[in-house]
Scaffold this motif. Structure first.
Motif, PDB file in Angstrom:
ATOM      1  N   TYR A 110       1.015  -1.214   0.064  1.00  0.00           N
ATOM      2  CA  TYR A 110      -0.028   0.002   0.109  1.00  0.00           C
ATOM      3  C   TYR A 110       0.815   1.345  -0.015  1.00  0.00           C
ATOM      4  CZ  TYR A 110      -3.445   3.668   1.582  1.00  0.00           C
ATOM      5  OH  TYR A 110      -4.246   4.603   1.601  1.00  0.00           O
ATOM      6  N   SER A 111       0.577   2.157  -0.853  1.00  0.00           N
ATOM      7  CA  SER A 111       1.289   3.407  -0.758  1.00  0.00           C
ATOM      8  C   SER A 111       0.040   4.566  -1.048  1.00  0.00           C
ATOM      9  CB  SER A 111       2.210   3.443  -1.877  1.00  0.00           C
ATOM     10  OG  SER A 111       3.067   4.728  -1.896  1.00  0.00           O
ATOM     11  N   SER A 112       0.109   5.701  -0.625  1.00  0.00           N
ATOM     12  CA  SER A 112      -0.857   6.843  -0.479  1.00  0.00           C
ATOM     13  C   SER A 112      -0.198   8.086  -0.163  1.00  0.00           C
ATOM     14  CB  SER A 112      -2.165   6.644   0.203  1.00  0.00           C
ATOM     15  OG  SER A 112      -3.040   7.721  -0.178  1.00  0.00           O
ATOM     16  N   ALA A 113      -0.323   9.022  -1.091  1.00  0.00           N
ATOM     17  CA  ALA A 113       0.382  10.539  -0.716  1.00  0.00           C
ATOM     18  C   ALA A 113      -0.567  11.390   0.133  1.00  0.00           C
ATOM     19  CB  ALA A 113       0.233  11.388  -1.831  1.00  0.00           C
ATOM     20  N   LEU A 114       0.321  11.942   1.107  1.00  0.00           N
ATOM     21  CA  LEU A 114      -0.303  12.637   2.237  1.00  0.00           C
ATOM     22  C   LEU A 114       0.515  13.876   2.563  1.00  0.00           C
ATOM     23  CD1 LEU A 114      -2.331  12.553   4.504  1.00  0.00           C
ATOM     24  CD2 LEU A 114      -0.509  11.615   5.882  1.00  0.00           C
ATOM     25  N   SER A 115      -0.163  15.196   2.603  1.00  0.00           N
ATOM     26  CA  SER A 115       0.560  16.318   2.968  1.00  0.00           C
ATOM     27  C   SER A 115      -0.250  16.721   4.347  1.00  0.00           C
ATOM     28  CB  SER A 115       0.309  17.212   2.016  1.00  0.00           C
ATOM     29  OG  SER A 115       0.885  17.026   0.804  1.00  0.00           O
ATOM     30  N   LYS A 116       0.740  17.339   5.163  1.00  0.00           N
ATOM     31  CA  LYS A 116       0.344  17.815   6.707  1.00  0.00           C
ATOM     32  C   LYS A 116       1.103  18.988   6.770  1.00  0.00           C
ATOM     33  CE  LYS A 116      -1.529  15.566   9.221  1.00  0.00           C
ATOM     34  NZ  LYS A 116      -3.011  15.619   9.496  1.00  0.00           N
ATOM     35  N   SER A 151       4.188  20.707  20.033  1.00  0.00           N
ATOM     36  CA  SER A 151       3.418  19.339  20.387  1.00  0.00           C
ATOM     37  C   SER A 151       3.222  18.800  19.165  1.00  0.00           C
ATOM     38  CB  SER A 151       2.138  20.144  20.808  1.00  0.00           C
ATOM     39  OG  SER A 151       1.482  21.084  19.935  1.00  0.00           O
ATOM     40  N   PRO A 152       2.847  17.280  19.491  1.00  0.00           N
ATOM     41  CA  PRO A 152       2.583  16.545  18.171  1.00  0.00           C
ATOM     42  C   PRO A 152       1.332  16.594  17.717  1.00  0.00           C
ATOM     43  CG  PRO A 152       2.489  15.360  20.263  1.00  0.00           C
ATOM     44  CD  PRO A 152       3.151  16.590  20.738  1.00  0.00           C
ATOM     45  N   VAL A 153       0.648  16.578  16.571  1.00  0.00           N
ATOM     46  CA  VAL A 153      -0.340  16.573  16.123  1.00  0.00           C
ATOM     47  C   VAL A 153      -0.947  15.153  15.456  1.00  0.00           C
ATOM     48  CG1 VAL A 153      -1.801  17.673  14.220  1.00  0.00           C
ATOM     49  CG2 VAL A 153       0.186  18.699  15.355  1.00  0.00           C
ATOM     50  N   PRO A 154      -1.833  14.514  16.007  1.00  0.00           N
ATOM     51  CA  PRO A 154      -2.120  13.143  15.746  1.00  0.00           C
ATOM     52  C   PRO A 154      -2.907  13.214  14.425  1.00  0.00           C
ATOM     53  CG  PRO A 154      -3.369  13.694  17.608  1.00  0.00           C
ATOM     54  CD  PRO A 154      -2.525  14.866  17.234  1.00  0.00           C
ATOM     55  N   PHE A 155      -3.162  12.170  13.696  1.00  0.00           N
ATOM     56  CA  PHE A 155      -3.895  12.012  12.485  1.00  0.00           C
ATOM     57  C   PHE A 155      -4.244  10.593  12.369  1.00  0.00           C
ATOM     58  CE2 PHE A 155       0.215  11.363  10.904  1.00  0.00           C
ATOM     59  CZ  PHE A 155      -0.072  10.170   9.838  1.00  0.00           C
ATOM     60  N   SER A 156      -5.108  10.177  11.672  1.00  0.00           N
ATOM     61  CA  SER A 156      -5.467   8.814  11.310  1.00  0.00           C
ATOM     62  C   SER A 156      -6.303   9.031   9.832  1.00  0.00           C
ATOM     63  CB  SER A 156      -6.511   8.290  12.128  1.00  0.00           C
ATOM     64  OG  SER A 156      -7.803   9.273  12.316  1.00  0.00           O
ATOM     65  N   ILE A 157      -5.977   7.664   9.211  1.00  0.00           N
ATOM     66  CA  ILE A 157      -6.620   7.224   8.058  1.00  0.00           C
ATOM     67  C   ILE A 157      -7.469   6.124   8.098  1.00  0.00           C
ATOM     68  CG2 ILE A 157      -6.021   6.681   5.644  1.00  0.00           C
ATOM     69  CD1 ILE A 157      -3.362   7.802   6.235  1.00  0.00           C
ATOM     70  N   THR A 158      -8.845   6.626   7.822  1.00  0.00           N
ATOM     71  CA  THR A 158      -9.652   5.307   7.842  1.00  0.00           C
ATOM     72  C   THR A 158     -10.318   4.829   6.446  1.00  0.00           C
ATOM     73  OG1 THR A 158     -11.489   6.957   8.369  1.00  0.00           O
ATOM     74  CG2 THR A 158     -10.246   6.227  10.258  1.00  0.00           C
ATOM     75  N   GLY A 159     -11.298   4.032   6.709  1.00  0.00           N
ATOM     76  CA  GLY A 159     -11.975   3.527   5.306  1.00  0.00           C
ATOM     77  C   GLY A 159     -11.131   2.802   4.534  1.00  0.00           C
ATOM     78  N   LEU A 160      -9.976   2.258   4.897  1.00  0.00           N
ATOM     79  CA  LEU A 160      -9.004   1.373   4.240  1.00  0.00           C
ATOM     80  C   LEU A 160      -9.503  -0.049   4.101  1.00  0.00           C
ATOM     81  CD1 LEU A 160      -5.584   2.773   5.812  1.00  0.00           C
ATOM     82  CD2 LEU A 160      -6.693   3.695   3.887  1.00  0.00           C
ATOM     83  N   ASN A 161      -9.042  -0.552   2.861  1.00  0.00           N
ATOM     84  CA  ASN A 161      -9.251  -1.991   2.599  1.00  0.00           C
ATOM     85  C   ASN A 161      -8.249  -2.680   2.009  1.00  0.00           C
ATOM     86  OD1 ASN A 161     -10.577  -4.345   2.352  1.00  0.00           O
ATOM     87  ND2 ASN A 161     -11.485  -3.673   0.217  1.00  0.00           N
ATOM     88  N   ILE A 162      -7.005  -2.802   2.957  1.00  0.00           N
ATOM     89  CA  ILE A 162      -5.530  -3.301   2.427  1.00  0.00           C
ATOM     90  C   ILE A 162      -5.599  -4.775   3.110  1.00  0.00           C
ATOM     91  CG2 ILE A 162      -3.017  -2.994   2.860  1.00  0.00           C
ATOM     92  CD1 ILE A 162      -3.595   0.045   3.745  1.00  0.00           C
ATOM     93  N   THR A 177       5.234  16.649   3.597  1.00  0.00           N
ATOM     94  CA  THR A 177       4.820  16.309   2.428  1.00  0.00           C
ATOM     95  C   THR A 177       5.483  14.780   2.082  1.00  0.00           C
ATOM     96  OG1 THR A 177       4.517  18.447   1.036  1.00  0.00           O
ATOM     97  CG2 THR A 177       4.642  16.389  -0.261  1.00  0.00           C
ATOM     98  N   GLY A 178       4.384  13.437   1.882  1.00  0.00           N
ATOM     99  CA  GLY A 178       5.211  12.196   1.619  1.00  0.00           C
ATOM    100  C   GLY A 178       3.912  11.243   1.217  1.00  0.00           C
ATOM    101  N   ASN A 179       4.267  10.151   1.740  1.00  0.00           N
ATOM    102  CA  ASN A 179       3.544   8.740   1.452  1.00  0.00           C
ATOM    103  C   ASN A 179       3.356   7.917   2.638  1.00  0.00           C
ATOM    104  OD1 ASN A 179       3.035   8.857  -1.660  1.00  0.00           O
ATOM    105  ND2 ASN A 179       5.313   9.264  -1.510  1.00  0.00           N
ATOM    106  N   VAL A 180       2.110   7.294   2.777  1.00  0.00           N
ATOM    107  CA  VAL A 180       1.640   6.467   3.880  1.00  0.00           C
ATOM    108  C   VAL A 180       2.144   5.352   3.290  1.00  0.00           C
ATOM    109  CG1 VAL A 180       0.230   5.308   5.158  1.00  0.00           C
ATOM    110  CG2 VAL A 180       0.267   7.942   5.180  1.00  0.00           C
TER     111      VAL A 180
END
Length: 842
Positions: free
Chosen positions: A322-328, A354-365, A447-450
């Motif tokens: 799995y690979s998906s682009a993500l910018s924060k 301070s850390p900024v949490p994030f999540s990616i949902t709705g995946l089907n890997i 700027t990168g990929n999960v």
């Protein structure tokens, strides 16, 4: 009339045509023997004397020594014409002075117990024994007739003379002896048969055309079978592979993920040379049954995957699934503090970002069954780390603003992510990854990929090491070979779809054989008349090979049936026409001991069944072993050209306690493409009686039986199943007796059952293999019963006492949604009989 007058002197009065009296002095040793001992010896003394056409054979059948003191010979009118005495005996005179008297060799006057002496005419003072009758007188005064003129009144193998007397005269009294064997009978049609516990009577199908008797002590030639699904020729020392099966294992893509291996293919297979790991995407072989063989330096895995492993990127973390682009963007700045020193304002560092949490949902890997997963946010970052937004202060009445307290920073990172799983599909063997979560620093923008990596995004079908041989039925998934080579790997794939399980040619014709896998019989039968073995087609390839055992000296028969008789003692096979089709193993023999050298010819039973293999010259100490075949009553033999007959019932016929030998039987089986539902072993022992009168023969049969059964079935599923329940107990030990009269079954009587075995059921699961096993154990158990059958004189009555161990196991059904890819089973059953006896009476 004979009369003992004293302990030391015996006066023998023999009344003949002329009166005379003879007195003789006994051995000195007799003087110390009590008269009661003499009486007992006189009563028990027994001598068989017979003229065989060339000499008189005198046999002492008693357990004590005897002494011959005189021979008497008479002419056809009954007149005594010759008297021959021991050289050690003295005579007072004879009333008949015309009687011819001579002496015989004193070294032959003592007959030791159970031994014999022979006398030629010249030794007894006559030119020939023809036309004479004779008697023998012993020191105890007993008179025994010499059988000389009634030996051969029949001709052509149908003699009616006193064969028993003649035969007994040759040596020990003829008797019926019983043989016990340990082995099995195999019968069938063509080349493949069924193996059964050895017992005297084995029913067969009317379509069968072969049978064999293999004892555990028979000569066995064992040869390795490198692999099944092959063709071989036998060269007298080993099996030579002659399989004309080209390699059909091919690949459409390859990829080196470690090292720089080279890959080539030819008719002998795929060859990978080098050090490293190569992935080969196999060609589509849906529905193909393939036998995969090879030699591996390293390790090879046959896998199936929903991913194209030759396309997926690979690194030490595994395959990138799995690979998906993500910018924060950055979400905050960091405030510092201001201070003045000398002529400048300075900014001190502010608090940490301070850390900024994030999540990616709705995946089907989809991840592999083992969940060897690593997830990361691989990115570049940049931003200002601000020490202060502004600083202000009064200095000399003026305000100063400082806005340059910021440091610019950039770089790359691979921050780990947490993996959230939702479901697992037991059929596809994949887990579903539905979410990923992590965090970023608030003052940077990213700027990168999960990315998600899996070391094993596949299902391993087989792992191959060294030299291997393994079958596989290919489905509609994508299959790959992951080749981890240390020098060279060679792999070949041959089709076994609609191919014989094994073919062997150039074997000896019509020879019993057995093929075993892991010591368990898989196929048994007889080679064809052209020396070939070819099994039926099976659908499930069997791992590796086995062993073939050839039995060159075992008894065998090929041809139309009726009744096939195996005479093990004489190593002969007999075929007789009967209504029913069966195999009969002779277990009883008339043993006729031989004294001297005799020429036996014309041997037959009842004048209709020739036993020419018994016709030969026998020397002193040998035995003529005549098989007792049900339905036949009379043994006809020519001894030195003289016809004799002997009735079976005259040879220790009658009733009483008949002791049967202990018996045991073990039957093992191995099914390569299906489970085993049951297993049984039947142990049998036999005894017999020969009727001497009309009436009912009654018998009380008793036996002690024991045994055990073990059945184990393996089911390989396409996905990991739940653990099944253990098997349930079934089936008892049972015992019975079959009664045959002259070869015909006249009665079967159940002796009892034992329905309470020690029972151990198990159900286990390892990977995708479900194993169900049952073990039945029966300790010693006494069974008994009575039978009664009508008989006539001479009837041969056989009592076959059996114990049967029969165990079952319930079948396994895969749960809904699960698929059984293959199954196999092994079994072993042992039945034992001891302390078996039959008490007969009439």
């Amino acid at each position: 009339m004979n009369q003992i007058l004293a302990a030391t002197i015996i006066v023998l009065s023999i009344m003949a045509s002329g009166a005379y009296a003879v007195s003789l002095v006994s051995d000195m040793s007799l003087a110390s023997t009590a008269s009661s001992d003499i009486d007992q010896n006189k009563k028990s003394e027994n001598i068989n004397a017979v003229y065989d056409g060339s000499e008189i054979i005198v046999k002492n059948t008693n357990s004590k020594d005897s002494e011959i003191v005189m021979f008497q010979f008479f002419d056809s009118s009954g007149k005594e014409v010759k008297r021959v005495t021991s050289q050690q005996r003295a005579f007072d005179g004879f009333a008949n002075n015309a009687l011819s008297v001579s002496r015989f060799d004193s070294s032959k006057d003592i007959l030791q117990k159970h031994t014999a002496n022979s006398f030629l005419p010249s030794e007894l003072g006559v030119s020939s024994f023809d036309g004479l009758t004779g008697k023998i007188v012993t020191k105890y005064g007993n008179v025994f007739e010499i059988k000389m003129d009634n030996l051969a009144s029949g001709m052509g193998g149908n003699a009616t003379g006193d064969g028993k007397a003649m035969i007994n005269g040759m040596g020990l009294q003829s008797r019926i002896i019983q043989k016990e064997y340990s082995g099995y009978v195999t019968h069938g049609a063509g080349m493949i048969g069924v193996e059964k516990s050895l017992k005297p009577y084995t029913p067969v199908s009317d379509t069968d055309d072969f049978a064999s008797l293999v004892q555990n002590t028979d000569t066995k030639l064992a040869y390795p079978i490198p692999s099944f699904w092959k063709s071989y020729t036998y060269n007298g020392n080993s099996l030579v592979d002659t399989t004309a099966s080209p390699n059909i294992l091919g690949y459409s893509a390859s990829k080196n993920i470690i090292g720089t291996n080279t890959v080539t293919t030819d008719t002998n297979g795929i060859h990978v040379v080098g050090t490293g790991t190569t992935i080969l995407k196999l060609n589509n072989m849906v529905g193909e049954n393939l036998l995969i063989t090879g030699d591996v330096n390293g390790k090879v895995k046959l896998v199936k995957s929903m991913y194209d492993l030759t396309i997926l990127p690979y690194n030490p973390d595994g395959f990138e699934i799995y690979s998906s682009a993500l910018s924060k963007p950055n979400t905050s700045t960091v405030y510092g503090s201001c201070y003045y020193s000398s002529t400048w304002w300075y900014c001190s560092a502010g608090p940490a970002s301070s850390p900024v949490p994030f999540s990616i949902t709705g995946l089907n890997i989809k991840a592999g069954e083992k969940k060897l997963v690593t997830a990361k946010y691989e990115s570049t970052y940049s931003g200002y780390y601000l020490y202060a937004v502004y600083c202000s202060s009064k200095y000399g009445g003026y305000s100063y603003w400082q806005v340059g307290c910021a440091h610019y920073t950039s770089g790359s990172t691979a921050d780990p992510l947490s993996v959230g799983y939702s479901t697992f599909d037991p059929i596809s063997k994949y887990h579903t990854i539905s979410s990923l979560s992590g965090s970023t620093a608030s003052h940077y923008s990213y700027t990168g990929n999960v990315k998600v990596y899996d070391k094993e995004p596949y299902e391993i079908i087989f792992e191959y090491l060294g030299s291997f041989n393994q079958g596989n039925l290919f489905g509609n998934e994508h299959y790959y070979l992951i080749v981890e080579s240390t020098s060279q790997v060679d792999i070949k794939g041959e089709t076994v779809t609609a191919k014989p399980f094994i073919t062997i040619s150039d074997l000896p014709a019509n020879i019993p054989y057995k093929i075993l896998k892991d010591g368990i019989p898989v196929i048994a039968g007889m080679t064809s008349p052209s020396g070939m073995i070819q099994s039926a087609t099976s659908t499930n390839p069997l791992a590796m090979g086995g062993v073939i055992n050839l039995y060159p000296d075992s008894l065998k028969y090929r041809g139309p049936f009726s009744t096939v008789i195996f005479d093990e003692v004489n190593s002969q096979t007999i075929h007789i026409d009967t209504v029913e089709d069966k195999v009969y193993v002779v277990h009883a023999y008339a043993k006729i001991p031989v004294i001297g050298n005799v020429n036996v010819t014309g041997t037959n039973l009842d004048g209709t069944l020739p036993l020419s293999y018994l016709d030969k010259i026998y020397s002193n100490g040998q035995d003529i072993m005549v098989p007792v075949i049900p339905g036949f009553h009379t043994i006809n033999i020519k001894i030195n050209g003289i016809d004799t007959s002997l009735q079976y019932e005259d040879i220790l016929g009658g009733t009483g306690i008949k002791i049967a030998n202990p018996a045991t039987s073990t039957v093992s089986a191995s099914f390569v493409s299906s489970p085993i539902s049951s297993a049984e072993a039947i142990a049998g022992t036999v005894t017999f009686a020969i009727a001497t009168t009309n009436g009912n023969l009654n018998a009380i049969i008793t036996q002690t039986a024991s045994g055990n059964v073990n059945i184990s079935n393996k089911y390989t599923l396409q996905q990991l199943p739940p653990l099944p329940p253990p098997p349930v107990r079934r089936d008892p030990l049972s015992g019975w007796v079959d009664v045959y009269v002259n070869g015909a079954l006249v009665q079967q009587k159940t002796l009892g059952i034992n329905p309470f075995p020690d029972f151990v059921p198990t159900a286990t699961m390892s990977s995708k293999i479900v194993t169900k096993t049952v073990t039945y154990t029966y300790p010693d158990y006494v069974l008994s019963g009575t039978v009664s059958v009508p008989v006539n004189p001479g009837d041969f009555v056989e009592f076959f006492v059996y114990a049967k161990i029969f165990g079952e196991i319930d079948s396994y059904s895969a749960p809904s949604g699960y698929v059984i890819a293959s199954s196999s089973g092994t079994s072993s059953a042992t039945a034992n009989i001891k302390d078996a006896h039959v008490q007969t009476s009439m």
